[in-house]
Design a protein around this motif. Structure first.
Motif, PDB file in Angstrom:
ATOM      1  N   ASN A 174      40.898  25.753  33.905  1.00  0.00           N
ATOM      2  CA  ASN A 174      39.857  26.383  34.716  1.00  0.00           C
ATOM      3  C   ASN A 174      40.121  27.878  34.760  1.00  0.00           C
ATOM      4  O   ASN A 174      41.233  28.311  35.081  1.00  0.00           O
ATOM      5  CB  ASN A 174      39.862  25.786  36.131  1.00  0.00           C
ATOM      6  CG  ASN A 174      38.967  26.551  37.096  1.00  0.00           C
ATOM      7  OD1 ASN A 174      39.455  27.263  37.962  1.00  0.00           O
ATOM      8  ND2 ASN A 174      37.666  26.397  36.937  1.00  0.00           N
ATOM      9  N   LEU A 175      39.113  28.668  34.372  1.00  0.00           N
ATOM     10  CA  LEU A 175      39.206  30.129  34.441  1.00  0.00           C
ATOM     11  C   LEU A 175      38.271  30.615  35.539  1.00  0.00           C
ATOM     12  O   LEU A 175      37.078  30.284  35.541  1.00  0.00           O
ATOM     13  CB  LEU A 175      38.828  30.763  33.107  1.00  0.00           C
ATOM     14  CG  LEU A 175      39.645  30.355  31.879  1.00  0.00           C
ATOM     15  CD1 LEU A 175      39.135  31.079  30.638  1.00  0.00           C
ATOM     16  CD2 LEU A 175      41.129  30.609  32.081  1.00  0.00           C
ATOM     17  N   ILE A 176      38.801  31.400  36.465  1.00  0.00           N
ATOM     18  CA  ILE A 176      38.038  31.878  37.613  1.00  0.00           C
ATOM     19  C   ILE A 176      37.687  33.343  37.422  1.00  0.00           C
ATOM     20  O   ILE A 176      38.541  34.169  37.068  1.00  0.00           O
ATOM     21  CB  ILE A 176      38.836  31.681  38.919  1.00  0.00           C
ATOM     22  CG1 ILE A 176      39.131  30.195  39.145  1.00  0.00           C
ATOM     23  CG2 ILE A 176      38.085  32.265  40.110  1.00  0.00           C
ATOM     24  CD1 ILE A 176      40.049  29.933  40.328  1.00  0.00           C
TER      25      ILE A 176
ATOM     26  N   SER B 202      33.128  30.362  37.600  1.00  0.00           N
ATOM     27  CA  SER B 202      34.291  29.812  36.910  1.00  0.00           C
ATOM     28  C   SER B 202      33.801  28.965  35.752  1.00  0.00           C
ATOM     29  O   SER B 202      32.640  28.534  35.707  1.00  0.00           O
ATOM     30  CB  SER B 202      35.145  28.967  37.854  1.00  0.00           C
ATOM     31  OG  SER B 202      34.434  27.814  38.283  1.00  0.00           O
TER      32      SER B 202
ATOM     33  N   GLY C 211      43.054  30.916  38.032  1.00  0.00           N
ATOM     34  CA  GLY C 211      42.720  29.644  37.417  1.00  0.00           C
ATOM     35  C   GLY C 211      43.929  28.734  37.350  1.00  0.00           C
ATOM     36  O   GLY C 211      45.008  29.044  37.882  1.00  0.00           O
TER      37      GLY C 211
END
Length: 527
Positions: free
Chosen positions: A111-113, A118, A98
């Motif tokens: 942003n967290l993947i 996500s 992210g």
């Protein structure tokens, strides 16, 4: 009844435009000014959010808890998240990457993947150790919103033994049948071995009260060894015959999310050894805020009182019950009863001019405050009680004036907006504002779940003002502070404000100018 922030409603019925009631001026957001940067977010942080997710044609209540690691250079290098969507649990989802940005004013984007999806988060730092956030995900795989916060995980190594001593907790959400649920109490882990030897809870499920003692455990998670407790602070717990996943922030705070029997989330906070030893030792002015639900819809109560032993005085309260707002200036017969100094638990109550009683259970974490649960009888025939919980904190730093209510603040509100005259669904706002001579200016993101394809709106200009009607600790009838917030191209929104201290205030909307809403929030100073 409908749980505040966890409403169940068909998305097809939600069509009101975001920030409805337009006609306001265009307000340009100010340039970001401050000392924050990407380097300000550096380390491992435990986060929690509560809100909603759009799945197919329905909006479902959603809670998250997890841990992410930021490298101080704009990259998310790892982490893990657990999710509960109205009892549908997804455990131990690896954060594979992210990115993030932090502007000079502390506002930013993260942003967290994950492996297959996500999420996007708006963030506002209040320091390098913590901040506020809203979920503003709107992509091809998910649309979700919610409010929460993140706190740096410190004091390692993270281990079960980190959780030692007595803790008070406040978990809110839904039970297994989808009823609004408030679950608060105290537990003790005296030997730092993960064994809860004693505990006591108060639970309000759909207006039905229960309480009692319990035991429990905290332990590493044997099912997901890839996320060890010493790395992520993540483990599993049994509390009052319910199962939870937890994340250790440090020895003073642990974050929880239920994994069976519904959807509950919240924090447990270490209880100091200096809580009042007797009822006569409770002597302070307090501000309080609760949010939840009534038979009519969303509910907020915000107010203040002065406690002198068993006697309460100088009581004010503002209530928004499903957009029906009432200011109570002549509250009387205030008292504290049933105080148990061994666990810091008691109840307090007062009456309005019509003789209606408002009652709250409380657990103190220190002499300066704790958590409260609303156990007031409902005014609606056929319903027992409202369901709501929140915080009560001692006031300090008065008199509150333009000289000390000044500087930069993170502002977050969350609650419900009314669409098509009847449907209530989520609204979350996150802003950074500057208060100077009681004028408010800043920039905000807002996300309303009031359309078939809700979309967050970014970088709104914010204006407004704060009116100091008193110092916030006065007994004068009607003496309370107000705040007007102007969002770009929207009608002004009017709030009542109760200052806890110059660095923190509770607020809730007090009229339905423009779009009807039931929201409550906080102003928290940046440092």
């Amino acid at each position: 009844m409908k749980r505040f922030l966890t409403g169940l409603v068909s998305a097809a019925a939600l069509w009101t435009a975001a920030c409805g009631g337009g006609g306001g001026p265009t307000i340009p957001p100010p340039p970001p000014v401050g000392n924050f940067s990407n380097a300000s977010l550096n380390g491992q942080y435990a986060f929690v959010t509560s809100g909603e997710v759009l799945t197919s044609t329905t909006v479902t209540s959603l809670a998250r808890v997890g841990s992410f690691t930021a490298d101080g250079q704009g990259h998310i290098t790892g982490g893990v998240e657990d999710v509960n969507a109205e009892g549908q649990v997804s455990n131990a989802n690896a954060i594979t990457g992210g990115s993030y940005t932090v502007n000079a004013d502390g506002r930013g984007f993260m942003n967290l993947i994950f492996a297959q999806s996500s999420i996007d988060l708006g963030i506002t730092l209040t320091s390098t150790s913590d901040g506020l956030l809203i979920d503003e995900t709107s992509n091809s795989s998910q649309i979700s919103t919610g409010s929460g916060n993140f706190i740096k995980q410190t004091g390692g190594p993270l281990a079960v033994s980190t959780v030692a001593g007595p803790y008070i907790f406040d978990f809110a959400g839904l039970d297994g049948a989808g009823n609004p649920d408030s679950f608060v109490g105290q537990f003790d882990v005296p030997n730092a071995n993960g064994v809860i030897t004693t505990g006591f809870f108060d639970e309000n499920v759909g207006g039905t009260l229960s309480n009692g003692s319990f035991v429990g455990t905290l332990a590493p998670d044997p099912v997901n060894p890839g996320f060890p407790i010493d790395t992520f602070g993540r483990g599993i717990a049994q509390i009052a015959n319910q199962e939870f996943v937890f994340y250790i922030v440090n020895g003073t705070r642990v974050r929880f999310l239920s994994t069976t029997g519904g959807m509950l989330s919240g924090d447990a906070v270490l209880q100091s050894n200096s809580i009042p030893a007797s009822l006569s030792a409770i002597n302070s002015s307090f501000a309080f805020i609760v949010a939840g639900s009534s038979p009519n819809g969303g509910l907020t109560r915000v107010g203040r009182l002065t406690a002198s032993g068993a006697t309460l005085s100088k009581m004010l309260m503002d209530v928004n019950d499903a957009t029906n707002e009432v200011q109570f200036n002549n509250l009387s017969n205030g008292s504290i009863t049933d105080y148990d100094a061994t666990i810091g638990r008691g109840t307090f109550s007062f009456q309005d001019s019509n003789g209606t009683t408002y009652s709250f259970a409380f657990y103190l974490s220190s002499p300066n405050g704790g958590i409260i649960q609303d156990v007031s009888p409902s005014n609606t025939a056929g319903f027992a009680r409202v369901v709501a919980d929140g915080s009560i904190i001692a006031q300090s730093g008065s008199p509150f004036t333009s000289s000390n209510i000044s500087g930069t603040y993170a502002m977050n509100w969350s609650g419900l907006v009314v669409a098509s005259g009847t449907f209530q669904d989520e609204e979350d706002l996150l802003a950074d504002v500057t208060v100077s001579n009681l004028s408010v200016s800043g920039t905000a993101d807002i996300f309303q779940f009031t359309s078939a394809t809700p979309t967050p709106q970014f970088d709104f200009g914010v204006g407004g003002s704060i009116t100091i009607a008193g110092d916030g600790t006065s007994s004068a009838s009607g003496q309370r502070n107000n705040m007007t917030v102007n969002l770009s191209n929207a009608a002004p929104i009017h709030f009542v404000v109760y200052f806890v201290n110059p660095q923190l205030a509770f607020f809730a909307n007090r009229d339905n100018n423009g779009t009807p809403r039931i929201v409550a929030g906080i102003l928290k100073a940046q440092n």
